[in-house]
Design a protein around this motif. Structure first.
Motif, PDB file in Angstrom:
ATOM      1  N   GLY A   1       0.492  -0.839  -0.134  1.00 11.44           N
ATOM      2  CA  GLY A   1      -0.046   0.126  -0.004  1.00 11.44           C
ATOM      3  C   GLY A   1       0.795   1.326   0.063  1.00 11.44           C
ATOM      4  O   GLY A   1       0.214   2.654   0.434  1.00 11.44           O
ATOM      5  N   ALA A   2       2.185   1.143  -0.818  1.00 10.73           N
ATOM      6  CA  ALA A   2       3.023   2.396  -0.282  1.00 10.73           C
ATOM      7  C   ALA A   2       2.709   3.126  -1.839  1.00 10.73           C
ATOM      8  O   ALA A   2       2.418   2.548  -2.647  1.00 10.73           O
ATOM      9  N   THR A   3       3.659   4.403  -1.180  1.00 15.90           N
ATOM     10  CA  THR A   3       2.964   4.785  -2.671  1.00 15.90           C
ATOM     11  C   THR A   3       4.566   5.896  -2.783  1.00 15.90           C
ATOM     12  O   THR A   3       5.045   6.504  -1.800  1.00 15.90           O
ATOM     13  N   LEU A   4       5.420   5.477  -3.619  1.00 16.88           N
ATOM     14  CA  LEU A   4       6.644   6.042  -4.277  1.00 16.88           C
ATOM     15  C   LEU A   4       6.942   7.245  -5.310  1.00 16.88           C
ATOM     16  O   LEU A   4       6.565   6.521  -6.173  1.00 16.88           O
ATOM     17  N   ARG A   5       7.449   8.183  -4.888  1.00 17.49           N
ATOM     18  CA  ARG A   5       7.197   8.890  -6.656  1.00 17.49           C
ATOM     19  C   ARG A   5       8.793   9.752  -5.933  1.00 17.49           C
ATOM     20  O   ARG A   5       9.136  10.428  -5.005  1.00 17.49           O
ATOM     21  N   ALA A   6       9.833   9.613  -7.305  1.00 22.33           N
ATOM     22  CA  ALA A   6      10.630  10.541  -7.032  1.00 22.33           C
ATOM     23  C   ALA A   6      11.600  11.087  -8.591  1.00 22.33           C
ATOM     24  O   ALA A   6      10.294  10.657  -9.805  1.00 22.33           O
ATOM     25  N   GLY A   7      12.151  12.275  -8.779  1.00 27.92           N
ATOM     26  CA  GLY A   7      12.314  12.478 -10.167  1.00 27.92           C
ATOM     27  C   GLY A   7      13.707  10.838 -10.165  1.00 27.92           C
ATOM     28  O   GLY A   7      13.417  11.383 -12.153  1.00 27.92           O
ATOM     29  N   GLY A   8      14.665  11.051  -9.901  1.00 33.89           N
ATOM     30  CA  GLY A   8      15.415   9.961 -10.531  1.00 33.89           C
ATOM     31  C   GLY A   8      15.073   8.505  -9.816  1.00 33.89           C
ATOM     32  O   GLY A   8      14.264   7.340 -10.776  1.00 33.89           O
ATOM     33  N   MET A   9      15.809   7.791  -8.682  1.00 35.25           N
ATOM     34  CA  MET A   9      15.724   6.805  -7.737  1.00 35.25           C
ATOM     35  C   MET A   9      14.824   6.859  -7.365  1.00 35.25           C
ATOM     36  O   MET A   9      14.595   7.619  -6.562  1.00 35.25           O
TER      37      MET A   9
END
Length: 492
Positions: A256-264
């Protein structure tokens, strides 16, 4: 040291209550009188930081048989509360308090510190030794929480807190060693969390936490040693989550996690985990790295992975899937491996090994066939052409029955064509009768013979060219079969 007469009436209440550990509460029923407005509180609710320091350093020790403690609610602490290097023998509890300046305990030896529903500009526990727990529950920290190389005998509780140091590290806890766990549930952090090399035998629990450091690293937990790590149940990170070299004895879960990043988005290179549960709310927005990571068991979902996943060196004992699958497991797993940028043999070999361990040898062969097809794209043109031939004839040795199908088709073709025509004998009246079926087999067998090919021949025309074609096909099939068998035997 203060004399009693130098204290304000508010401070005298705290001074009198400290030796017995009784709570002093200055809160009112006015809803406007909340801790966020504590900077406007007057003298009737203000305690000087120097008075608090005097009490904690033994200014009013009390009578034998009593247990001193500082319990203060609804107060404003004015001035610098700096107990760096001090030895504090009793615990302290603050509830709905306002701190004018940062609370400093650099290198101190102290007991439990519990700050609840309060506001303060920062808390420095670098190199501190805490014989108890540190709790910031429902507290707003408008500054940095520092725990570099601190030692905690209990837990670190940051439940429902807000910690803000945007654009930089909001929590600095590299080298933190604890006997309990770190609980960061439902906490909002504006800035990064640095836990480099921390030891957390009680686990790191970040359910429903929200980390925001979009231009950098949201969670740096490289080389942490932790029993379990929960980034789940609505955990959100804007910025990189880095777990490089982490050692997780039990379970890492991103359910249920949300991971947002521009690179890694997620860096798990060289990580070691018991159970790796990767079922985020949606795929990470960018690259994920699992190079040289190890997991005993992986639980995932078909739509969990981002477009690019570095899998070179990733090893695991078993794979478990959840959700409705639209394709077979092998096809999905091969598609998962193809998310690795470029060609790498190890992810295919690892997946095939996993299938072999559970007795699915045919699935393992399908994976290795997919490996060869992927590898073929990286080769030179002549080698690719040979690869196409091996694939079409024997499936690189993993589909040997294809050679039988080709042989049957060629035998049928030759028998049909040769049966409709009459060849010439090499030596009239001294050769066996012509048999189109045996003659076709004799052409396809490159070594030895059945006596038909040397006894009969064609005088030009289509049948002669068909005979030459069958001889060439026989050599090609034999070579392909031998190459495929050699490849399979070498692999096994």
């Amino acid at each position: 040291m203060y004399s009693y007469e130098e204290l304000t009436p508010t401070e005298q209440q705290l001074w009198d209550a400290y030796p017995t550990g009784h709570a002093v509460d200055f809160r009112t029923d006015d809803p406007e009188d909340a801790p966020e407005n504590g900077g406007d509180w007057g003298g009737e609710r203000t305690v000087r930081a120097s008075v608090v320091m005097a009490l904690l350093l033994g200014g009013n020790p009390g009578q034998p048989g009593s247990i001193p403690a500082l319990r203060l609610a609804g107060a404003r602490i004015s001035g610098v509360l700096d107990l760096s290097g001090a030895e504090i023998r009793h615990g302290m509890w603050f509830e709905e308090c306002w701190f004018d300046q940062s609370f400093r305990l650099y290198g101190a030896a102290t007991r439990t510190i519990d700050i609840k529903a309060s506001q303060l500009p920062g808390l420095n526990l670098t190199m501190a030794r805490v014989e108890g727990r540190v709790a910031l529950r429902r507290t707003v920290l408008n500054g940095r929480l520092e725990l570099m190389n601190a030692r905690l005998a209990g837990e670190l509780v940051l439940t429902d807190a807000v910690i803000s140091h945007p654009g930089d590290w909001a929590i600095v806890a590299g080298g933190l060693v604890m006997e309990g766990g770190l609980f960061c549930r439902r906490t909002t952090v504006h800035g990064g969390i640095r836990l480099l090399g921390a030891h957390l035998p009680g686990g790191l629990h970040m359910e429903e936490a929200r980390l925001r450091n979009p231009e950098g690293v949201a969670l740096l937990a490289d080389h942490v040693v932790v029993s379990s790590l929960a980034l789940s149940q609505g955990f959100t990170a804007e910025g990189t989550v880095s777990l490089r070299g982490a050692q997780i004895a039990d379970q890492l879960t991103l359910d249920g996690a949300t991971l947002r990043a521009g690179g890694m988005a997620l860096d798990c290179a060289r990580m070691q985990a018991g159970v790796f549960v990767f079922t985020p709310a949606k795929p990470p927005s960018s690259l994920m790295d699992l190079q040289d990571a190890r997991a005993v068991t992986v639980h995932d979902r078909e739509d969990a992975w981002p477009d690019t996943v570095r899998l070179q060196g990733f090893t695991y004992g078993s794979l478990h899937e959840t959700g409705e699958l639209q394709t077979s497991s092998v096809e999905r797993r091969v598609a998962w491996i193809r998310r690795h940028p470029g060609y790498a043999a190890q992810p295919y070999e690892q997946l095939a090994s996993c299938y072999r361990q559970i007795g699915h040898d045919d699935d393992a062969r399908r994976v290795l066939l997919a490996k060869q097809r992927h590898r073929k794209k990286t080769l030179s043109l002549p080698t690719r052409l040979w690869g196409h031939l091996l694939d079409a004839t024997v499936g690189y040795g993993y589909r040997p029955w294809r050679a039988g199908l080709w042989l049957a088709a060629l035998v049928l073709l030759g028998t049909t064509v040769f049966d409709a025509h009459s060849p010439r004998p090499t030596e009239p009246d001294q050769v066996p009768p012509f048999n189109p079926f045996v003659y076709t087999l004799d052409l396809l067998i490159p070594i030895g013979g059945l006596g038909q090919r040397t006894s009969w021949y064609w005088q030009g025309g289509t049948t002669a060219w068909l005979a030459y074609t069958l001889i060439a096909a026989g050599w090609i099939l034999t070579t392909a079969v031998l190459a495929g068998i050699t490849r399979t035997l070498n692999r096994n």
